[in-house]
Design a protein around this motif. Structure first.
Motif, mmCIF file in Angstrom:
data_model
loop_
_atom_site.group_PDB
_atom_site.id
_atom_site.type_symbol
_atom_site.label_atom_id
_atom_site.label_comp_id
_atom_site.label_asym_id
_atom_site.label_seq_id
_atom_site.Cartn_x
_atom_site.Cartn_y
_atom_site.Cartn_z
ATOM 1 N N ASP A 164 96.339 65.267 103.580
ATOM 2 C CA ASP A 164 97.167 66.334 103.011
ATOM 3 C C ASP A 164 97.705 65.999 101.618
ATOM 4 O O ASP A 164 98.400 66.816 101.009
ATOM 5 C CB ASP A 164 98.333 66.643 103.950
ATOM 6 C CG ASP A 164 97.860 67.217 105.271
ATOM 7 O OD1 ASP A 164 96.819 67.908 105.285
ATOM 8 O OD2 ASP A 164 98.518 66.961 106.298
ATOM 9 N N ARG A 170 94.575 56.545 109.620
ATOM 10 C CA ARG A 170 95.885 56.183 110.155
ATOM 11 C C ARG A 170 96.339 54.824 109.624
ATOM 12 O O ARG A 170 97.495 54.640 109.239
ATOM 13 C CB ARG A 170 95.856 56.159 111.684
ATOM 14 C CG ARG A 170 97.246 55.939 112.315
ATOM 15 C CD ARG A 170 97.176 55.583 113.776
ATOM 16 N NE ARG A 170 96.435 54.361 114.046
ATOM 17 C CZ ARG A 170 96.894 53.118 113.803
ATOM 18 N NH1 ARG A 170 98.062 52.934 113.255
ATOM 19 N NH2 ARG A 170 96.158 52.072 114.099
ATOM 20 N N ALA A 189 97.402 55.226 106.030
ATOM 21 C CA ALA A 189 98.681 55.932 105.968
ATOM 22 C C ALA A 189 99.825 54.989 106.325
ATOM 23 O O ALA A 189 100.875 54.996 105.665
ATOM 24 C CB ALA A 189 98.668 57.140 106.903
ATOM 25 N N ASP A 242 99.807 60.193 103.195
ATOM 26 C CA ASP A 242 98.852 60.980 103.980
ATOM 27 C C ASP A 242 97.731 61.418 103.044
ATOM 28 O O ASP A 242 97.901 62.317 102.229
ATOM 29 C CB ASP A 242 99.559 62.192 104.590
ATOM 30 C CG ASP A 242 98.647 63.009 105.479
ATOM 31 O OD1 ASP A 242 97.424 62.788 105.467
ATOM 32 O OD2 ASP A 242 99.166 63.885 106.195
ATOM 33 N N LEU A 255 104.591 59.699 102.406
ATOM 34 C CA LEU A 255 105.332 59.539 103.660
ATOM 35 C C LEU A 255 106.486 58.568 103.419
ATOM 36 O O LEU A 255 106.539 57.890 102.395
ATOM 37 C CB LEU A 255 104.392 58.990 104.746
ATOM 38 C CG LEU A 255 103.130 59.794 105.022
ATOM 39 C CD1 LEU A 255 102.189 59.005 105.927
ATOM 40 C CD2 LEU A 255 103.480 61.137 105.646
#
Length: 79
Positions: A64, A52, A55, A61, A68
């Protein structure tokens, strides 16, 4: 210091409960070894927090592999 080796310390037979069992004094400190599942849970929480933070910092991300919204512009590079 003089040591008399003709005598030795021994345990009186009345203090021995079972002649076939050799035991050691119990340890007052009990070690608690975590289970594999507890270890996995511990690291999973820290891994999620780590992902987190990355990110948020890099607006990407990493799980995946998707960009972002944020200050960095990501461009996919083909090898």
């Amino acid at each position: 210091m003089y040591c008399n080796r003709s005598t030795r310390e021994s345990t009186p037979c009345s203090s021995i409960k079972d002649f076939n069992v050799i035991s050691t004094p119990s340890n007052s400190i009990t070690r608690s070894i975590p289970l594999a599942r507890e270890i996995e849970d511990f690291f999973a929480v820290h891994e999620q927090e780590h992902l987190r933070r990355f990110a948020d910092k890099y607006n990407f991300d990493f799980v995946d592999e998707k960009p972002l919204e944020g200050c960095y512009e990501w461009v996919k590079v083909e090898f």
